[in-house]
Design a protein around this motif. Structure first.
Motif, PDB file in Angstrom:
ATOM      1  N   ARG A 124      41.983  -9.688  -1.868  1.00  0.00           N
ATOM      2  CA  ARG A 124      43.353  -9.220  -1.658  1.00  0.00           C
ATOM      3  C   ARG A 124      43.502  -7.707  -1.790  1.00  0.00           C
ATOM      4  O   ARG A 124      44.613  -7.196  -1.857  1.00  0.00           O
ATOM      5  CB  ARG A 124      44.301  -9.933  -2.609  1.00  0.00           C
ATOM      6  CG  ARG A 124      44.398 -11.416  -2.315  1.00  0.00           C
ATOM      7  CD  ARG A 124      45.424 -12.092  -3.174  1.00  0.00           C
ATOM      8  NE  ARG A 124      45.418 -13.530  -2.975  1.00  0.00           N
ATOM      9  CZ  ARG A 124      46.489 -14.285  -3.006  1.00  0.00           C
ATOM     10  NH1 ARG A 124      47.686 -13.734  -3.221  1.00  0.00           N
ATOM     11  NH2 ARG A 124      46.399 -15.591  -2.839  1.00  0.00           N
ATOM     12  N   GLY A 125      42.390  -7.000  -1.826  1.00  0.00           N
ATOM     13  CA  GLY A 125      42.453  -5.539  -1.797  1.00  0.00           C
ATOM     14  C   GLY A 125      42.186  -4.833  -3.093  1.00  0.00           C
ATOM     15  O   GLY A 125      42.196  -3.610  -3.143  1.00  0.00           O
ATOM     16  N   GLY A 126      41.964  -5.562  -4.160  1.00  0.00           N
ATOM     17  CA  GLY A 126      41.690  -4.937  -5.442  1.00  0.00           C
ATOM     18  C   GLY A 126      40.233  -4.530  -5.571  1.00  0.00           C
ATOM     19  O   GLY A 126      39.419  -4.741  -4.668  1.00  0.00           O
ATOM     20  N   SER A 127      39.908  -3.937  -6.694  1.00  0.00           N
ATOM     21  CA  SER A 127      38.537  -3.521  -6.992  1.00  0.00           C
ATOM     22  C   SER A 127      38.165  -4.005  -8.377  1.00  0.00           C
ATOM     23  O   SER A 127      39.020  -4.122  -9.259  1.00  0.00           O
ATOM     24  CB  SER A 127      38.414  -1.995  -6.942  1.00  0.00           C
ATOM     25  OG  SER A 127      38.610  -1.534  -5.626  1.00  0.00           O
ATOM     26  N   VAL A 128      36.887  -4.266  -8.561  1.00  0.00           N
ATOM     27  CA  VAL A 128      36.370  -4.774  -9.828  1.00  0.00           C
ATOM     28  C   VAL A 128      35.287  -3.829 -10.329  1.00  0.00           C
ATOM     29  O   VAL A 128      34.400  -3.434  -9.574  1.00  0.00           O
ATOM     30  CB  VAL A 128      35.796  -6.201  -9.646  1.00  0.00           C
ATOM     31  CG1 VAL A 128      35.112  -6.691 -10.907  1.00  0.00           C
ATOM     32  CG2 VAL A 128      36.889  -7.174  -9.223  1.00  0.00           C
ATOM     33  N   VAL A 129      35.381  -3.479 -11.613  1.00  0.00           N
ATOM     34  CA  VAL A 129      34.341  -2.697 -12.274  1.00  0.00           C
ATOM     35  C   VAL A 129      33.755  -3.590 -13.361  1.00  0.00           C
ATOM     36  O   VAL A 129      34.487  -4.193 -14.141  1.00  0.00           O
ATOM     37  CB  VAL A 129      34.906  -1.405 -12.905  1.00  0.00           C
ATOM     38  CG1 VAL A 129      33.823  -0.657 -13.675  1.00  0.00           C
ATOM     39  CG2 VAL A 129      35.527  -0.512 -11.842  1.00  0.00           C
ATOM     40  N   SER A 130      32.437  -3.664 -13.379  1.00  0.00           N
ATOM     41  CA  SER A 130      31.739  -4.479 -14.363  1.00  0.00           C
ATOM     42  C   SER A 130      30.652  -3.632 -15.013  1.00  0.00           C
ATOM     43  O   SER A 130      29.926  -2.913 -14.325  1.00  0.00           O
ATOM     44  CB  SER A 130      31.142  -5.709 -13.668  1.00  0.00           C
ATOM     45  OG  SER A 130      30.728  -6.657 -14.613  1.00  0.00           O
ATOM     46  N   VAL A 131      30.565  -3.722 -16.334  1.00  0.00           N
ATOM     47  CA  VAL A 131      29.624  -2.901 -17.090  1.00  0.00           C
ATOM     48  C   VAL A 131      28.773  -3.784 -17.995  1.00  0.00           C
ATOM     49  O   VAL A 131      29.303  -4.654 -18.680  1.00  0.00           O
ATOM     50  CB  VAL A 131      30.376  -1.865 -17.966  1.00  0.00           C
ATOM     51  CG1 VAL A 131      29.409  -1.030 -18.787  1.00  0.00           C
ATOM     52  CG2 VAL A 131      31.267  -0.984 -17.116  1.00  0.00           C
ATOM     53  N   ARG A 132      27.472  -3.543 -17.974  1.00  0.00           N
ATOM     54  CA  ARG A 132      26.568  -4.164 -18.955  1.00  0.00           C
ATOM     55  C   ARG A 132      26.485  -3.178 -20.104  1.00  0.00           C
ATOM     56  O   ARG A 132      25.925  -2.088 -19.969  1.00  0.00           O
ATOM     57  CB  ARG A 132      25.194  -4.413 -18.353  1.00  0.00           C
ATOM     58  CG  ARG A 132      25.213  -5.451 -17.261  1.00  0.00           C
ATOM     59  CD  ARG A 132      23.836  -5.766 -16.749  1.00  0.00           C
ATOM     60  NE  ARG A 132      23.228  -4.559 -16.180  1.00  0.00           N
ATOM     61  CZ  ARG A 132      22.245  -4.562 -15.303  1.00  0.00           C
ATOM     62  NH1 ARG A 132      21.739  -5.695 -14.885  1.00  0.00           N
ATOM     63  NH2 ARG A 132      21.749  -3.439 -14.836  1.00  0.00           N
ATOM     64  N   ALA A 133      27.068  -3.552 -21.238  1.00  0.00           N
ATOM     65  CA  ALA A 133      27.157  -2.626 -22.375  1.00  0.00           C
ATOM     66  C   ALA A 133      26.439  -3.185 -23.598  1.00  0.00           C
ATOM     67  O   ALA A 133      26.500  -4.381 -23.873  1.00  0.00           O
ATOM     68  CB  ALA A 133      28.623  -2.374 -22.731  1.00  0.00           C
ATOM     69  N   GLN A 134      25.781  -2.280 -24.304  1.00  0.00           N
ATOM     70  CA  GLN A 134      25.224  -2.632 -25.605  1.00  0.00           C
ATOM     71  C   GLN A 134      26.396  -2.827 -26.562  1.00  0.00           C
ATOM     72  O   GLN A 134      27.453  -2.210 -26.406  1.00  0.00           O
ATOM     73  CB  GLN A 134      24.305  -1.516 -26.117  1.00  0.00           C
ATOM     74  CG  GLN A 134      23.071  -1.309 -25.262  1.00  0.00           C
ATOM     75  CD  GLN A 134      22.181  -2.535 -25.232  1.00  0.00           C
ATOM     76  OE1 GLN A 134      21.975  -3.211 -26.244  1.00  0.00           O
ATOM     77  NE2 GLN A 134      21.659  -2.848 -24.054  1.00  0.00           N
ATOM     78  N   GLU A 135      26.233  -3.670 -27.535  1.00  0.00           N
ATOM     79  CA  GLU A 135      27.303  -3.936 -28.497  1.00  0.00           C
ATOM     80  C   GLU A 135      27.809  -2.639 -29.127  1.00  0.00           C
ATOM     81  O   GLU A 135      29.004  -2.477 -29.362  1.00  0.00           O
ATOM     82  CB  GLU A 135      26.806  -4.915 -29.562  1.00  0.00           C
ATOM     83  CG  GLU A 135      27.906  -5.667 -30.258  1.00  0.00           C
ATOM     84  CD  GLU A 135      28.842  -6.438 -29.325  1.00  0.00           C
ATOM     85  OE1 GLU A 135      30.076  -6.272 -29.470  1.00  0.00           O
ATOM     86  OE2 GLU A 135      28.367  -7.210 -28.478  1.00  0.00           O
ATOM     87  N   SER A 136      26.928  -1.673 -29.341  1.00  0.00           N
ATOM     88  CA  SER A 136      27.307  -0.409 -29.971  1.00  0.00           C
ATOM     89  C   SER A 136      28.238   0.435 -29.097  1.00  0.00           C
ATOM     90  O   SER A 136      28.948   1.297 -29.617  1.00  0.00           O
ATOM     91  CB  SER A 136      26.055   0.403 -30.315  1.00  0.00           C
ATOM     92  OG  SER A 136      25.315   0.697 -29.140  1.00  0.00           O
ATOM     93  N   GLN A 137      28.248   0.224 -27.783  1.00  0.00           N
ATOM     94  CA  GLN A 137      29.119   1.005 -26.914  1.00  0.00           C
ATOM     95  C   GLN A 137      30.243   0.163 -26.300  1.00  0.00           C
ATOM     96  O   GLN A 137      31.076   0.689 -25.571  1.00  0.00           O
ATOM     97  CB  GLN A 137      28.309   1.721 -25.829  1.00  0.00           C
ATOM     98  CG  GLN A 137      27.691   0.845 -24.805  1.00  0.00           C
ATOM     99  CD  GLN A 137      26.854   1.557 -23.751  1.00  0.00           C
ATOM    100  OE1 GLN A 137      26.024   0.913 -23.173  1.00  0.00           O
ATOM    101  NE2 GLN A 137      27.029   2.825 -23.481  1.00  0.00           N
ATOM    102  N   ALA A 138      30.308  -1.112 -26.627  1.00  0.00           N
ATOM    103  CA  ALA A 138      31.290  -2.008 -26.023  1.00  0.00           C
ATOM    104  C   ALA A 138      32.740  -1.570 -26.277  1.00  0.00           C
ATOM    105  O   ALA A 138      33.570  -1.598 -25.365  1.00  0.00           O
ATOM    106  CB  ALA A 138      31.076  -3.444 -26.497  1.00  0.00           C
ATOM    107  N   ALA A 139      33.053  -1.164 -27.493  1.00  0.00           N
ATOM    108  CA  ALA A 139      34.434  -0.759 -27.804  1.00  0.00           C
ATOM    109  C   ALA A 139      34.848   0.453 -26.979  1.00  0.00           C
ATOM    110  O   ALA A 139      35.974   0.504 -26.457  1.00  0.00           O
ATOM    111  CB  ALA A 139      34.584  -0.470 -29.295  1.00  0.00           C
ATOM    112  N   GLU A 140      33.954   1.424 -26.814  1.00  0.00           N
ATOM    113  CA  GLU A 140      34.269   2.614 -26.022  1.00  0.00           C
ATOM    114  C   GLU A 140      34.442   2.245 -24.543  1.00  0.00           C
ATOM    115  O   GLU A 140      35.356   2.726 -23.882  1.00  0.00           O
ATOM    116  CB  GLU A 140      33.177   3.672 -26.171  1.00  0.00           C
ATOM    117  CG  GLU A 140      33.466   4.942 -25.392  1.00  0.00           C
ATOM    118  CD  GLU A 140      32.398   6.006 -25.552  1.00  0.00           C
ATOM    119  OE1 GLU A 140      32.692   7.155 -25.188  1.00  0.00           O
ATOM    120  OE2 GLU A 140      31.282   5.704 -26.024  1.00  0.00           O
ATOM    121  N   VAL A 141      33.573   1.378 -24.033  1.00  0.00           N
ATOM    122  CA  VAL A 141      33.672   0.932 -22.644  1.00  0.00           C
ATOM    123  C   VAL A 141      35.003   0.226 -22.419  1.00  0.00           C
ATOM    124  O   VAL A 141      35.714   0.505 -21.445  1.00  0.00           O
ATOM    125  CB  VAL A 141      32.475   0.024 -22.266  1.00  0.00           C
ATOM    126  CG1 VAL A 141      32.717  -0.706 -20.952  1.00  0.00           C
ATOM    127  CG2 VAL A 141      31.187   0.840 -22.207  1.00  0.00           C
TER     128      VAL A 141
END
Length: 180
Positions: A124-141
Motif C-alpha cells: 500500500r505504499g509504505g516502507s519497512v526498516v528492519s535491523v539485526r541488533a545486538q542486545e547492547s544496541q537494541a534500546a538505541e535502535v
C-alpha cells in the motif's frame, strides 16, 4: 544475542531518514534492511534488472542506501530494497520460490501475522526498516526507529481489516491508491 527490530513508515522519505540515523549511530549497513514501494510503480515500466543505479537516484550515495535495487514482488509490484532482506527476496525470486516479503520476514524472525502486516504495508505504499541488533544496541535502535514516528501497527491493522483485508495476498494485483 541478536534480535530483529522492525518498524513500518508511511513513506520512503521517513524510512530513508531512519536508515541515515541508524548508520550515523554506528549501526552497520549490513545489519539494516529497507523495503519500500517504488514511488513510480503505478506508471513505471521498470523491471527488476534496472535497479542497479537506483540507490543514487532515490536516496543515498553511501552506506546501505547506495546499494538499493529494484525488485518485482508478487502482489506488490516494484519495490526498492537494500540489505539482508533484499538479498533474501532476490534469492527467492531467482530460485522461483514463493513467499516474497512474507518468507523474507518470517526467515528474519518475524511471526507470520507481522510478516503479513509488513507485506501489506509495502503493498500500500509504505516502507519497512528492519535491523539485526545486538542486545547492547537494541534500546538505541528502537529509540531511533520510534523517534521517526512509525505507523501505529494496531490502528493500521484495524483500518486494513475494516476494508475487508485479512492477510496479504501475493496473487492480488498491486495496490493502487484511489482504486475501488
Amino acid at each position: 544475542m541478536t534480535r530483529t527490530i522492525t518498524r513500518a513508515y508511511d513513506d520512503y522519505a521517513s524510512a530513508q531518514g531512519v536508515v541515515n540515523q541508524l548508520e550515523a549511530a554506528g549501526v552497520a549497513s549490513s545489519d539494516i534492511s529497507l523495503l519500500g514501494r517504488h514511488e513510480k510503480a503505478d506508471n513505471d515500466d521498470s523491471n527488476a534488472g534496472e535497479g542497479a543505479g537506483i540507490g543514487a537516484a532515490i536516496g543515498g550515495t553511501a552506506g546501505l542506501l547506495a546499494g538499493l535495487g529494484l525488485l518485482a514482488i508478487p502482489g506488490v509490484g516494484p519495490v526498492v530494497a537494500a540489505g539482508w532482506l533484499a538479498s533474501t527476496l532476490a534469492g527467492a525470486a531467482a530460485g522461483g520460490a514463493t513467499g516474497g516479503i512474507i518468507g523474507a520476514m518470517t526467515s528474519a524472525g518475524e511471526d507470520e501475522d507481522s510478516a503479513h502486516y509488513y507485506a501489506e504495508t509495502v503493498r500500500r505504499g509504505g516502507s519497512v526498516v528492519s535491523v539485526r541488533a545486538q542486545e547492547s544496541q537494541a534500546a538505541e535502535v528502537e529509540a531511533i526507529m520510534d523517534g521517526a514516528t512509525p505507523i501505529d501497527r494496531e490502528a493500521r491493522l484495524a483500518e486494513y481489516r475494516q476494508s475487508g483485508w485479512s492477510r496479504f495476498d501475493e496473487s492480488a494485483a498491486p495496490y493502487r491508491y484511489g482504486a475501488i
